[in-house]
Design a protein around this motif. Structure first.
Motif, PDB file in Angstrom:
ATOM      1  N   GLN A  89       7.970   4.543  -4.862  1.00  0.00           N
ATOM      2  CA  GLN A  89       7.853   3.227  -4.516  1.00  0.00           C
ATOM      3  C   GLN A  89       8.439   1.966  -4.352  1.00  0.00           C
ATOM      4  OE1 GLN A  89       4.649   3.670  -2.695  1.00  0.00           O
ATOM      5  NE2 GLN A  89       3.820   0.867  -2.448  1.00  0.00           N
ATOM      6  N   GLY A 114      -2.416   9.247  -4.999  1.00  0.00           N
ATOM      7  CA  GLY A 114      -1.489   7.793  -5.186  1.00  0.00           C
ATOM      8  C   GLY A 114      -0.567   8.490  -6.039  1.00  0.00           C
ATOM      9  N   ASP A 186      -6.561   6.699   0.744  1.00  0.00           N
ATOM     10  CA  ASP A 186      -6.016   5.552   1.755  1.00  0.00           C
ATOM     11  C   ASP A 186      -5.883   4.508   0.472  1.00  0.00           C
ATOM     12  OD1 ASP A 186      -8.787   5.072   0.922  1.00  0.00           O
ATOM     13  OD2 ASP A 186      -9.816   5.146   2.467  1.00  0.00           O
ATOM     14  N   ASP A 187      -5.967   3.581   0.960  1.00  0.00           N
ATOM     15  CA  ASP A 187      -5.224   2.613  -0.106  1.00  0.00           C
ATOM     16  C   ASP A 187      -6.275   1.341  -0.280  1.00  0.00           C
ATOM     17  OD1 ASP A 187      -5.992   0.755   2.387  1.00  0.00           O
ATOM     18  OD2 ASP A 187      -4.061   0.493   2.652  1.00  0.00           O
ATOM     19  N   MET A 196      -1.536   4.067  -7.040  1.00  0.00           N
ATOM     20  CA  MET A 196      -1.482   3.104  -5.674  1.00  0.00           C
ATOM     21  C   MET A 196      -1.905   4.612  -4.201  1.00  0.00           C
ATOM     22  SD  MET A 196       1.497   1.161  -6.660  1.00  0.00           S
ATOM     23  CE  MET A 196       1.779   0.233  -4.824  1.00  0.00           C
ATOM     24  N   GLY A 197      -2.833   4.078  -3.427  1.00  0.00           N
ATOM     25  CA  GLY A 197      -3.643   5.694  -2.475  1.00  0.00           C
ATOM     26  C   GLY A 197      -2.136   4.504  -1.561  1.00  0.00           C
ATOM     27  N   GLY A 198      -3.005   5.167  -0.709  1.00  0.00           N
ATOM     28  CA  GLY A 198      -2.084   4.836   1.225  1.00  0.00           C
ATOM     29  C   GLY A 198      -0.607   5.420   1.251  1.00  0.00           C
ATOM     30  N   GLN A 199      -0.766   6.638   0.784  1.00  0.00           N
ATOM     31  CA  GLN A 199       0.780   6.604  -0.008  1.00  0.00           C
ATOM     32  C   GLN A 199       1.113   7.974   1.606  1.00  0.00           C
ATOM     33  OE1 GLN A 199       3.387   6.646  -1.849  1.00  0.00           O
ATOM     34  NE2 GLN A 199       1.434   4.705  -2.190  1.00  0.00           N
TER      35      GLN A 199
END
Length: 247
Positions: A89, A114, A186-187, A196-199
């Protein structure tokens, strides 16, 4: 200035012809890849922006459902976390956290929650990620993965997973799967900031136009060089004429 025209040899013609075929073929291949990638990006964007559906239960996995917006409800089995290794990331090394989500019937849906830094592998360093009770989570559907030839083998004993093998992850959890899809969150902000989502990669790099231009430019350059080489200035004749006039 006169031009000296030389006839290219058969070997040179063959080499140049084959090189042109290869360069033009590579350029055309990149054009095909360009349209394929554009279609894939548009499809993923459309799927991810549709109204969320519940994660399909007891259904056959359909490839066209990839990246479909979805949600799931249940209870996290925090003691059965799985670590998807070697994920970065913004240049930082870490892993993606996959937690089984238990349904009312005891079966599970795998949730990729995430990214987490490597130093936070121990759940004690991120207590707020250990959520108790019922949760409602949203993300996109992902399909079961198969091992890529360059990936290491999954190591359940060390809890090191390099690709999402839903069947073996469920077996390692000791529960049956409610769905062979898994949900990538999602984020939506979470307490403590981790995971931390949204990957999910809905947006993909698309550099195929630049690649196509490069290959076609090389082909054009080869043609120009070939022509100029066989129509170069007749310097020898020019020098001879100059010497004759001087005499």
């Amino acid at each position: 200035m006169s031009l000296l025209k030389t006839r290219p040899s058969l070997a040179m013609k063959i080499c140049v012809g084959l090189s042109l075929i290869i360069l033009l073929g590579l350029g055309s291949w990149q054009v095909d890849r360009l349209f394929w990638k554009q279609g894939l990006i548009e499809q993923r964007q459309a799927q991810s922006h549709m109204p969320p559906i519940a994660v399909p239960i007891d259904t056959v996995v359909e490839p066209e459902m990839a990246f479909r917006a979805a949600f799931a409800e249940g209870r996290y089995l925090n003691d059965q976390e799985k670590y998807l290794m070697a994920r970065t990331q913004r240049g930082n090394i870490g892993f993606q956290l996959i937690t089984p989500l238990e349904q009312k019937d005891g079966r599970i849906i795998l949730i990729n929650r995430g990214w987490v830094p490597a130093e936070n592998r121990d759940p004690k360093t991120r207590p707020q990620s250990q959520i108790d009770g019922q949760v409602h989570v949203t993300g996109v559907l992902r399909l079961p993965k198969t091992k890529h030839w360059a990936q290491p083998e999954n190591d359940p004993l060390a809890n090191q997973w390099f690709y999402v093998d839903v069947d073996h992850m469920a077996e390692d959890t000791g529960a049956d799967l409610a769905s062979r899809y898994y949900l990538e969150l999602d984020d939506t902000p979470v307490a403590g900031g981790l995971p931390m989502g949204g990957q999910a990669k809905v947006e993909l790099p698309n550099n195929h136009l630049e690649y196509a231009i490069t290959w076609y430019s090389l082909a054009l350059s080869l043609i120009v060089i070939f022509v100029l080489y066989h129509r170069r200035p007749n310097d020898d004749k020019k020098d001879a004429d100059t010497n004759s006039k001087a005499a």
